[in-house]
Design an enzyme around this catalytic site. Structure first.
Site, PDB file in Angstrom:
ATOM      1  N   THR A 124       2.918  -0.001  -7.058  1.00  0.00           N
ATOM      2  CA  THR A 124       2.237  -0.195  -8.328  1.00  0.00           C
ATOM      3  C   THR A 124       1.976   1.150  -8.994  1.00  0.00           C
ATOM      4  O   THR A 124       2.185   1.321 -10.198  1.00  0.00           O
ATOM      5  CB  THR A 124       0.907  -0.944  -8.089  1.00  0.00           C
ATOM      6  N   GLY A 146       0.780  -1.231   0.000  1.00  0.00           N
ATOM      7  CA  GLY A 146       0.000   0.000   0.000  1.00  0.00           C
ATOM      8  C   GLY A 146       0.807   1.272   0.000  1.00  0.00           C
ATOM      9  O   GLY A 146       0.267   2.351   0.187  1.00  0.00           O
ATOM     10  N   HIS A 201      -2.590   1.166  33.503  1.00  0.00           N
ATOM     11  CA  HIS A 201      -1.513   0.822  32.572  1.00  0.00           C
ATOM     12  C   HIS A 201      -1.325   1.950  31.541  1.00  0.00           C
ATOM     13  O   HIS A 201      -0.225   2.468  31.363  1.00  0.00           O
ATOM     14  CB  HIS A 201      -1.855  -0.504  31.880  1.00  0.00           C
ATOM     15  N   GLU A 202      -2.409   2.323  30.894  1.00  0.00           N
ATOM     16  CA  GLU A 202      -2.305   3.366  29.864  1.00  0.00           C
ATOM     17  C   GLU A 202      -1.934   4.709  30.479  1.00  0.00           C
ATOM     18  O   GLU A 202      -1.180   5.483  29.888  1.00  0.00           O
ATOM     19  CB  GLU A 202      -3.605   3.478  29.066  1.00  0.00           C
TER      20      GLU A 202
HETATM   21  P1  ADP Z   1       1.482  -1.117  -3.436  1.00  0.00           P
HETATM   22  O1  ADP Z   1       1.610  -1.527  -4.853  1.00  0.00           O
HETATM   23  O2  ADP Z   1       2.748  -0.554  -2.860  1.00  0.00           O
HETATM   24  O3  ADP Z   1       0.881  -2.147  -2.550  1.00  0.00           O
HETATM   25  P2  ADP Z   1      -0.391   0.687  -4.555  1.00  0.00           P
HETATM   26  O4  ADP Z   1       0.446   1.410  -5.514  1.00  0.00           O
HETATM   27  O5  ADP Z   1      -1.261  -0.379  -5.089  1.00  0.00           O
HETATM   28  O6  ADP Z   1       0.490   0.115  -3.373  1.00  0.00           O
HETATM   29  O7  ADP Z   1      -1.237   1.752  -3.746  1.00  0.00           O
HETATM   30  C1  ADP Z   1      -2.586   1.529  -3.416  1.00  0.00           C
HETATM   31  C2  ADP Z   1      -3.343   2.835  -3.415  1.00  0.00           C
HETATM   32  O8  ADP Z   1      -2.907   3.657  -2.346  1.00  0.00           O
HETATM   33  C3  ADP Z   1      -3.097   3.653  -4.651  1.00  0.00           C
HETATM   34  O9  ADP Z   1      -3.969   3.292  -5.659  1.00  0.00           O
HETATM   35  C4  ADP Z   1      -3.348   5.059  -4.161  1.00  0.00           C
HETATM   36  O10 ADP Z   1      -4.713   5.334  -4.140  1.00  0.00           O
HETATM   37  C5  ADP Z   1      -2.875   5.011  -2.739  1.00  0.00           C
HETATM   38  N1  ADP Z   1      -1.497   5.499  -2.621  1.00  0.00           N
HETATM   39  C6  ADP Z   1      -0.438   4.811  -2.159  1.00  0.00           C
HETATM   40  N2  ADP Z   1       0.669   5.567  -2.141  1.00  0.00           N
HETATM   41  C7  ADP Z   1       0.318   6.766  -2.633  1.00  0.00           C
HETATM   42  C8  ADP Z   1       1.022   7.994  -2.876  1.00  0.00           C
HETATM   43  N3  ADP Z   1       2.327   8.116  -2.607  1.00  0.00           N
HETATM   44  N4  ADP Z   1       0.329   9.024  -3.392  1.00  0.00           N
HETATM   45  C9  ADP Z   1      -0.976   8.926  -3.655  1.00  0.00           C
HETATM   46  N5  ADP Z   1      -1.699   7.811  -3.453  1.00  0.00           N
HETATM   47  C10 ADP Z   1      -1.069   6.729  -2.939  1.00  0.00           C
HETATM   48 ZN    ZN Z   2       1.399  -1.024  27.338  1.00  0.00          ZN
HETATM   49 MG    MG Z   3       0.755  -3.216  -5.584  1.00  0.00          MG
END
Ligand code: ADP
Ligand code: ZN
Ligand code: MG
Length: 610
Positions: free
Chosen positions: A212, A208, A427-428
């Site tokens: 990609t 994420g 704790h917290e």
């Molecule tokens: P990965 O391939 O690293 O798992 P993706 O490229 O599929 O991540 O990212 C998933 C979604 O998260 C993208 O489609 C976008 O909406 C959001 N996202 C992730 N990084 C960014 C970024 N740097 N800028 C804008 N959107 C992002």
């Molecule tokens: Zn703790």
């Molecule tokens: Mg990906």
């Protein structure tokens, strides 16, 4: 058997075979039309609760399999190819979604019992293919045979291309990739001065974080064809298909050079060889071998750049990282606070915001969030706003969504026994007070004793001022003290102590050890690294490796770690004892309100000063 009978039988068999083939390819055609459905997307659907039905089709003899995922509001199921069915089952159990297993291996063994019949069928099939090929001409016949063809999609020229400006943050990563764009745009410039253009670029980073997206942006900026395929597409149920898909993909690319081949989730094929048991891994190895052969096969300056993405560089086969293969590695990290704000700006486009929504503030409270998490956060916020029949998003929506996506759903309904609540509150409060008192950590943004649904009984969340590259000795010591605060508070108040602090203890110990063995922060042991493989995380691999230091030094390390931890412990305890009144008032307020804000928390210290 006379001639007439044989003809009828022959026609019958041909008709049956044709029927099964046509239906098979029709189904396959449906699959190929769809965009590639990745495991990441599958998990997102799961998390979003959109998954209606799941059917796992597997041959028990191999770990790979096909998963038919029914999504809410979609007619036909999405098809997902997975490297290991166990991953899916684990996910299903985690999200508690029912699934059906469809085992095809029994059919397989039946088939082997019918081997003689199967042989006849094969002969018939070959005969039929020949006939079809002649009857329909090259065109149609080719379509029938495309089983082993790559399923890479070539990006349509009409589709709006991703540009670098749609990728927020990631400045350095973009800078590195601009070079690749340059290579693709004017290869001549580099060839003229004798430069070797890299063949492969590996994007490494947590899920994420935009890997990609970055790869698409490179293709968009360079304006070259972009072949994208997911690693799991290579891993089929049938041995040999993956390798032939690789061959086909590179053939296609060579025809379209200069271009980019993008292999998403390459770990599905490029796992360390020779680690698995069973036949399924042979398939993957063949595919990987073919990939290596292809990458070695094309010349250095042929204008094909292979990009790949993974979040598990530790499990990749080292052969893939050798020069002439993926010799460039670009680390794509989680965004820092500035990056997070920029990403949020990208994703609030088209989402009207109320005056009180402060993106800077949201960025500051979401350390560790990936781009995808932030996108998800704003999407959930919009959904919550719409549910309230509002046309704009309020800060309140974002806060609710934050709890949902960031820390799991608040389980207010689960009745926590009174004593457990009280212990958690102290704790917290213990963590929070140390955060507040110590100079280089905190301030505290939220303290909560609402169970998070992911195992934690509560949380204390600091507000990071900035994301530093270096950590200082002083800050690390303070982090350790904060980590101990929870348990110490428990000890001070209750006769007995709980197991709830195990995670805290683990991270405190890890910090202390790292200070001594990696960062040379111990006077006795000095400026020496006592840790091997410390620059990269090799999961599970350091079990067997031998120490490079003696038993005596090992003892000394343990002694130093203990000394460090004990020192922090005494300090943290002293601070908490000094603030005993705040500890009580904070715990009481927590039990009353379950969650308190920064202002409410800081007010406790002011009351005391009066
Ligand atoms: P990965 O391939 O690293 O798992 P993706 O490229 O599929 O991540 O990212 C998933 C979604 O998260 C993208 O489609 C976008 O909406 C959001 N996202 C992730 N990084 C960014 C970024 N740097 N800028 C804008 N959107 C992002
Ligand atoms: Zn703790
Ligand atoms: Mg990906």
């Amino acid at each position: 058997m006379n001639r007439g009978h044989r003809n009828i039988l022959g026609i019958l068999v041909v008709v049956l075979l044709m029927y099964s083939f046509v239906s098979y390819y029709l189904q396959r055609g449906m699959i190929t039309e769809r965009e590639v459905y990745t495991y990441h997307q599958f998990e997102q659907s799961l998390a979003a609760g959109e998954v209606r039905s799941v059917e796992i089709v597997q041959n028990q003899e191999v770990p790979t399999g096909m998963v038919k995922v029914g999504i809410d509001g979609e007619e036909s199921p999405r098809i997902l190819y997975v490297a290991d069915v166990k991953d899916v089952i684990a996910d299903m159990e985690q999200y508690d979604v029912p699934y059906v297993m469809d085992d095809v291996s029994r059919a397989g063994s039946m088939l082997s019992g019918m081997l003689p019949y199967a042989l006849i069928l094969v002969v018939m099939m070959v005969f039929m293919f020949m006939m079809m090929g002649r009857a329909a001409g090259g065109n149609n016949g080719g379509k029938m045979m495309n089983f082993g063809k790559s399923r890479a999609k070539m990006q349509d020229a009409n589709v709006k291309k991703v540009q670098f400006n749609q990728v927020a943050g990631l400045q350095e990563e973009k800078e590195e990739l601009k070079e690749i764009v340059d290579f693709l745009k004017n290869p001549g410039k580099f060839v003229d001065v004798g430069a070797r253009i890299p063949k492969g670029v590996l994007l490494v980073g947590p899920p994420g974080t935009g890997k990609t997206l970055l790869a698409k942006a490179v293709a968009g900026e360079a304006n070259v064809p972009f072949f994208s395929i997911s690693g799991s597409d290579f891993v089929e149920m049938f041995v040999g298909v993956g390798a032939s898909r690789v061959r086909d993909l590179f053939e296609e690319a060579k025809k379209n050079a200069p271009c980019i081949i993008f292999i998403d989730e390459i770990d599905a094929v490029a796992r360390r060889r020779g680690t698995g048991l069973g036949g399924g891994h042979d398939e993957r190895e063949q595919t990987l071998n073919q990939l290596l052969v292809e990458m070695d096969g094309f010349g250095v300056n042929e204008g094909i750049i292979v990009m790949a993405a993974t979040n598990r560089v530790d499990i990749l086969d080292p052969a893939i990282l050798r020069p002439g293969r993926f010799d460039r590695k670009v680390a794509v990290g989680r965004p820092d606070v500035k990056g997070r704000e920029e990403i949020l700006r990208v994703h609030v486009q088209g989402k009207p915001l109320a005056q009180d929504v402060d993106l800077h503030q949201i960025a500051r409270t979401t350390p560790g969030f990936s781009g995808a998490d932030l996108e998800n956060l704003m999407n959930e916020s919009a959904i919550l706003a719409a549910r309230m029949d509002r046309k704009y998003i309020k800060m309140e929506d974002v806060q609710k969504a934050f709890i949902k996506v960031g820390i799991g759903t608040e389980k207010k309904s689960r009745l926590v026994p009174e004593l457990e609540r009280k212990i958690t509150a102290y704790h917290e409060a213990g963590h929070a007070i140390l955060f507040h008192v110590l100079p280089d950590v905190g301030p505290v943004y939220t303290v909560s004793i609402i169970p998070t649904g992911v195992g934690a009984a509560g949380y204390t969340m600091p507000l990071p001022e900035n994301d530093n590259v270096f950590n200082t000795r002083g800050k690390m010591l303070q982090d350790m003290k904060v980590g101990m605060g929870g348990r110490i508070a428990e000890e001070l108040i209750f006769d007995d102590i709980t197991t709830g602090a195990s995670q805290d203890i683990k991270s405190v110990t890890a910090t202390a050890r790292a200070m001594i063995t990696q960062y040379g922060m111990s006077e006795n042991l000095g400026f020496i690294n006592y840790e091997e493989d410390s620059d990269e995380v090799f999961l599970g691999r350091d079990l067997g490796h031998s120490r490079s230091f003696s038993e005596e030094v090992a003892k000394e390390i343990d002694k130093e770690v203990k000394k460090l931890v004990d020192g922090c412990y005494e300090d943290a305890k002293r601070i908490l004892v000094e603030h005993m009144d705040v500890l009580h008032s904070c715990a009481a307020l927590l039990m009353e309100k379950e969650r308190i804000s920064r202002e409410e928390f800081e007010a406790l210290f002011e009351e005391r000063a009066v």
